[in-house]
Design a protein around this motif. Structure first.
Motif, PDB file in Angstrom:
ATOM      1  N   LYS A   1      89.855  42.916  33.070  1.00  0.00           N
ATOM      2  CA  LYS A   1      88.851  42.456  32.122  1.00  0.00           C
ATOM      3  C   LYS A   1      87.800  41.637  32.872  1.00  0.00           C
ATOM      4  O   LYS A   1      88.106  40.961  33.851  1.00  0.00           O
ATOM      5  N   ILE A   2      86.574  41.695  32.388  1.00  0.00           N
ATOM      6  CA  ILE A   2      85.484  40.985  33.057  1.00  0.00           C
ATOM      7  C   ILE A   2      85.643  39.470  32.906  1.00  0.00           C
ATOM      8  O   ILE A   2      85.477  38.708  33.863  1.00  0.00           O
ATOM      9  N   ASP A   3      85.981  39.013  31.695  1.00  0.00           N
ATOM     10  CA  ASP A   3      86.093  37.574  31.444  1.00  0.00           C
ATOM     11  C   ASP A   3      87.401  36.990  31.964  1.00  0.00           C
ATOM     12  O   ASP A   3      87.439  35.826  32.380  1.00  0.00           O
ATOM     13  N   THR A   4      88.476  37.767  31.916  1.00  0.00           N
ATOM     14  CA  THR A   4      89.788  37.297  32.366  1.00  0.00           C
ATOM     15  C   THR A   4      90.381  38.322  33.342  1.00  0.00           C
ATOM     16  O   THR A   4      91.111  39.229  32.928  1.00  0.00           O
ATOM     17  N   PRO A   5      90.044  38.195  34.630  1.00  0.00           N
ATOM     18  CA  PRO A   5      90.490  39.175  35.635  1.00  0.00           C
ATOM     19  C   PRO A   5      92.008  39.301  35.749  1.00  0.00           C
ATOM     20  O   PRO A   5      92.495  40.278  36.298  1.00  0.00           O
ATOM     21  N   SER A   6      92.749  38.277  35.265  1.00  0.00           N
ATOM     22  CA  SER A   6      94.202  38.359  35.356  1.00  0.00           C
ATOM     23  C   SER A   6      94.782  39.338  34.344  1.00  0.00           C
ATOM     24  O   SER A   6      95.963  39.679  34.414  1.00  0.00           O
ATOM     25  N   GLU A   7      93.961  39.815  33.391  1.00  0.00           N
ATOM     26  CA  GLU A   7      94.413  40.766  32.387  1.00  0.00           C
ATOM     27  C   GLU A   7      93.695  42.099  32.592  1.00  0.00           C
ATOM     28  O   GLU A   7      92.622  42.160  33.178  1.00  0.00           O
ATOM     29  N   THR A   8      94.299  43.173  32.084  1.00  0.00           N
ATOM     30  CA  THR A   8      93.695  44.494  32.203  1.00  0.00           C
ATOM     31  C   THR A   8      93.451  45.099  30.835  1.00  0.00           C
ATOM     32  O   THR A   8      94.053  44.686  29.841  1.00  0.00           O
ATOM     33  N   THR A   9      92.577  46.090  30.781  1.00  0.00           N
ATOM     34  CA  THR A   9      92.273  46.803  29.544  1.00  0.00           C
ATOM     35  C   THR A   9      91.868  48.227  29.899  1.00  0.00           C
ATOM     36  O   THR A   9      91.544  48.526  31.048  1.00  0.00           O
ATOM     37  N   ARG A  10      91.892  49.116  28.933  1.00  0.00           N
ATOM     38  CA  ARG A  10      91.500  50.507  29.173  1.00  0.00           C
ATOM     39  C   ARG A  10      89.992  50.633  29.006  1.00  0.00           C
ATOM     40  O   ARG A  10      89.432  50.251  27.974  1.00  0.00           O
ATOM     41  N   VAL A  11      89.351  51.172  30.038  1.00  0.00           N
ATOM     42  CA  VAL A  11      87.895  51.320  30.044  1.00  0.00           C
ATOM     43  C   VAL A  11      87.533  52.690  30.608  1.00  0.00           C
ATOM     44  O   VAL A  11      88.364  53.382  31.201  1.00  0.00           O
ATOM     45  N   GLY A  12      86.265  53.055  30.415  1.00  0.00           N
ATOM     46  CA  GLY A  12      85.766  54.278  31.009  1.00  0.00           C
ATOM     47  C   GLY A  12      85.643  54.139  32.512  1.00  0.00           C
ATOM     48  O   GLY A  12      85.249  53.083  33.022  1.00  0.00           O
ATOM     49  N   PHE A  13      85.987  55.207  33.240  1.00  0.00           N
ATOM     50  CA  PHE A  13      85.972  55.159  34.703  1.00  0.00           C
ATOM     51  C   PHE A  13      85.211  56.361  35.241  1.00  0.00           C
ATOM     52  O   PHE A  13      85.453  57.502  34.847  1.00  0.00           O
ATOM     53  N   LEU A  14      84.259  56.095  36.161  1.00  0.00           N
ATOM     54  CA  LEU A  14      83.474  57.148  36.786  1.00  0.00           C
ATOM     55  C   LEU A  14      83.827  57.291  38.265  1.00  0.00           C
ATOM     56  O   LEU A  14      84.036  58.393  38.755  1.00  0.00           O
ATOM     57  N   GLY A  15      83.900  56.150  38.988  1.00  0.00           N
ATOM     58  CA  GLY A  15      84.293  56.194  40.384  1.00  0.00           C
ATOM     59  C   GLY A  15      83.149  56.088  41.364  1.00  0.00           C
ATOM     60  O   GLY A  15      83.096  56.834  42.346  1.00  0.00           O
ATOM     61  N   LEU A  16      82.225  55.141  41.114  1.00  0.00           N
ATOM     62  CA  LEU A  16      81.089  54.942  42.003  1.00  0.00           C
ATOM     63  C   LEU A  16      81.049  53.493  42.488  1.00  0.00           C
ATOM     64  O   LEU A  16      81.439  52.575  41.773  1.00  0.00           O
ATOM     65  N   ALA A  17      80.541  53.304  43.692  1.00  0.00           N
ATOM     66  CA  ALA A  17      80.268  51.968  44.211  1.00  0.00           C
ATOM     67  C   ALA A  17      78.798  51.906  44.598  1.00  0.00           C
ATOM     68  O   ALA A  17      78.299  52.820  45.266  1.00  0.00           O
ATOM     69  N   PRO A  18      78.072  50.847  44.167  1.00  0.00           N
ATOM     70  CA  PRO A  18      76.632  50.785  44.440  1.00  0.00           C
ATOM     71  C   PRO A  18      76.318  50.173  45.789  1.00  0.00           C
ATOM     72  O   PRO A  18      77.125  49.435  46.369  1.00  0.00           O
ATOM     73  N   THR A  19      75.140  50.463  46.294  1.00  0.00           N
ATOM     74  CA  THR A  19      74.621  49.736  47.454  1.00  0.00           C
ATOM     75  C   THR A  19      74.138  48.363  46.978  1.00  0.00           C
ATOM     76  O   THR A  19      73.904  48.145  45.786  1.00  0.00           O
ATOM     77  N   SER A  20      74.011  47.437  47.888  1.00  0.00           N
ATOM     78  CA  SER A  20      73.563  46.090  47.545  1.00  0.00           C
ATOM     79  C   SER A  20      72.450  45.660  48.491  1.00  0.00           C
ATOM     80  O   SER A  20      72.431  46.065  49.658  1.00  0.00           O
ATOM     81  N   VAL A  21      71.553  44.849  47.975  1.00  0.00           N
ATOM     82  CA  VAL A  21      70.475  44.269  48.782  1.00  0.00           C
ATOM     83  C   VAL A  21      70.438  42.773  48.520  1.00  0.00           C
ATOM     84  O   VAL A  21      70.866  42.306  47.463  1.00  0.00           O
ATOM     85  N   MET A  22      69.963  42.022  49.502  1.00  0.00           N
ATOM     86  CA  MET A  22      69.821  40.580  49.346  1.00  0.00           C
ATOM     87  C   MET A  22      68.476  40.283  48.687  1.00  0.00           C
ATOM     88  O   MET A  22      67.428  40.683  49.203  1.00  0.00           O
ATOM     89  N   VAL A  23      68.523  39.599  47.555  1.00  0.00           N
ATOM     90  CA  VAL A  23      67.313  39.274  46.803  1.00  0.00           C
ATOM     91  C   VAL A  23      67.178  37.754  46.722  1.00  0.00           C
ATOM     92  O   VAL A  23      68.049  37.079  46.160  1.00  0.00           O
TER      93      VAL A  23
END
Length: 426
Positions: free
Chosen positions: A244-266
Motif C-alpha cells: 500500500k502507498i500509505d502503509t508499506p507494511s501492508e499489501t493490497t491487490r492492484v493493477g500491474f503492468l511491469g514498467l520502471a520509469p527513467t528519472s531525472v534530477m529536477v
C-alpha cells in the motif's frame, strides 16, 4: 571499511544535531536571564567538560540525547520556601524530590534568575527553541539539496520492462523457469518508449500514471512514442499483491503492468521546496503518531520476523543506514553524500515533531504547562480574581516519570531491533 566510516560520520552528525538542539535552549535561556549551570551532550558519566563563566559544557558517556540544566525549573510550594515535608505517598515524594532538585542550585544572589519566574511567553520560547533549531537545520539541509542538487523525478519514459511477474516478497529480480510474462512484456513495451496515453487519457507525471495503473484491470490500450513514431499497444493488466502507498507494511491487490520509469534530477524553486518540506513534515507527524502501532512489528523483528522498511529506527539504526549509504557502489559519490544529508535532515525533522508532543518531560510538555499558566492567569484577570501564580509543573512529575519509562522501554526495543534485525537499504 566504508560502512564503518559512514557510521562514524553519521554518528557525529547526530551528536551535532543533539548539541544544536540544546544550543537553542541555552541561548534563549541566557537571553532571558535564566542561570544555566550545565550544557551536556549525552547522559551518564562525564567524559569531558569545561566550565566557562557560570556554565559547565561537556560530553557524557551515553550519547542518546542531551540537556541543559536551568535553576528553578519548578516553583516552590506556596506555603513554604525550598524545604521539603516528609510524606508517605510515593507520588508526593516524587514531586518533592523534583522540587528539591530544581532548587538545590539556587543561591541567594541567583534567586531572581530562576526559570519559573519568567513570564509564560519567555518560557515557551526557551522550550520551543530546541525543537525549532532541529527544524531549522532540517529545512536548511533539505533546501540546499532540493535547490542545489535537485530531486530525482520519474518521467513517462520507460527505463526497464519486467520480463515476468514476481511476488511482492520475492528476494530476487531473476525470472524463474516457467514464470508468467509481465503484461508490459507481453504487450511489447521496450525501454525508451514514452507513454503518451493510457486507457484513452493523457498523463503529465509518472505518479499520476502509476496510480491509474494500480486502479486499472483488464485490457487497456496504451499509446507510446518510439523514436519518431507513435505505436499503439494493448496490455492485459493483471491483479497482484503490492505494498500500500500509505502503509508499506501492508499489501493490497492492484493493477500491474511491469514498467520502471527513467528519472531525472529536477532542481526545485522556492514553491517546490516549501511544498516538498511541508509533505515531509506531514509524513513525519503521521509516522510519530503511528509509533505505538509499530511495537508488535518491532517485537516480531527481534524474534526473527521481517523488519519493515518503514520501521522506527534509533541512533544505532540511523547511523548504520548512513554507513550503508556511504558504502554502496550502485550510485555516485555525490549522490551518496546527498542521501546521508537527507537522512540526517529526516532525523532532525523527527526530533522536532517528537519533542513537540505535549507530554512531560518533552519540551512540548513544558510548553503546554506555560501556555496553560498564561490562559489561567488571563482568565483570573478577566474575572478580577487574584493571580493564581505559576503553574506547578512539579505536580505532573509522576506522569513525567511514567512517560519517561515508556520512552525508555520503546527506545530499548528499537535499539535491540536495530542490532539483531536492522533496517537496510535493500
Amino acid at each position: 571499511m566504508l560502512v564503518v566510516v559512514g557510521i562514524l560520520i553519521f554518528f557525529v552528525g547526530l551528536l551535532f544535531s543533539i548539541a544544536w538542539h540544546e544550543l537553542g535552549h541555552l541561548a534563549t535561556a541566557k537571553m532571558f536571564g535564566v542561570k544555566v549551570t550545565e550544557y551536556m551532550v549525552g547522559f551518564g558519566r562525564t567524559i569531558w567538560s569545561r566550565k566557562k563563566g557560570e556554565t559547565e559544557y561537556g560530553i557524557k558517556a551515553i550519547p542518546f540525547g542531551g540537556y541543559i540544566r536551568m535553576i528553578g525549573m519548578f516553583p516552590p510550594k506556596k506555603d513554604e520556601a525550598y524545604g521539603r515535608t516528609k510524606s508517605s505517598s510515593p507520588f508526593r515524594a516524587m514531586i518533592e524530590d523534583a522540587r528539591e532538585m530544581s532548587a538545590e542550585d539556587v543561591t541567594p544572589e541567583d534567586a531572581h534568575r530562576q526559570f519559573y519566574q519568567r513570564s509564560p511567553w519567555k518560557r515557551i520560547i526557551v522550550m520551543l527553541a530546541g525543537p525549532v533549531m532541529n527544524l531549522i537545520l532540517a529545512i536548511g539541509i533539505f533546501s540546499a539539496i532540493l535547490m542545489g542538487f535537485g530531486v530525482s523525478t520519474p518521467t513517462l519514459t520507460v527505463a526497464e520492462v519486467s520480463k515476468c511477474v514476481l511476488p511482492a516478497d520475492a528476494d530476487t529480480t531473476k525470472c524463474p523457469p516457467g514464470a508468467e510474462p509481465s503484461p508490459a512484456a507481453a504487450a511489447g513495451f521496450k525501454p525508451g518508449d514514452k507513454i503518451v496515453e493510457f486507457n484513452g487519457r493523457h498523463y503529465s507525471s509518472w505518479e499520476d500514471l502509476r496510480l491509474a495503473i494500480r486502479d486499472s484491470k483488464g485490457t487497456v490500450p496504451v499509446v507510446v512514442e518510439r523514436g519518431d513514431q507513435r505505436v499503439e499497444l494493448t496490455a492485459e493488466l493483471m491483479q497482484t499483491e503490492r505494498q500500500k502507498i500509505d502503509t508499506p507494511s501492508e499489501t493490497t491487490r492492484v493493477g500491474f503492468l511491469g514498467l520502471a520509469p527513467t528519472s531525472v534530477m529536477v532542481k526545485q524553486d522556492i514553491g517546490g521546496v516549501v511544498e516538498t518540506i511541508g509533505g515531509f513534515v506531514g509524513m513525519t507527524v503521521q509516522k510519530v503518531i503511528q509509533l505505538p502501532q509499530r511495537i508488535p512489528d518491532l517485537v516480531s523483528a527481534i524474534l526473527g520476523g521481517e523488519r519493515h522498511q518503514d520501521s522506527p529506527v534509533g541512533i544505532v539504526g540511523a547511523s548504520r543506514l548512513g554507513g550503508e549509504v556511504l558504502a554502496t557502489d550502485q550510485i555516485g559519490v555525490d549522490t551518496r553524500i546527498v542521501m546521508m544529508f537527507q537522512l540526517l535532515a529526516g532525523v532532525n525533522l523527527s526530533l522536532f515533531v517528537f519533542n513537540m508532543l505535549p507530554l512531560l518531560p518533552l519540551d512540548g510538555g513544558h510548553v503546554a504547562g506555560a501556555a496553560w499558566e498564561s490562559i489561567r492567569r488571563g482568565l483570573a484577570k478577566l474575572v478580577r480574581r487574584p493571580d493564581p501564580g505559576p503553574f506547578d509543573t512539579a505536580r505532573l512529575m509522576p506522569l513525567a516519570y511514567a512517560v519517561s519509562l515508556v520512552f525508555i522501554a520503546f527506545s530499548l526495543l528499537v535499539l535491540v531491533a536495530d542490532i539483531v534485525n536492522p533496517v537496510t537499504l535493500q
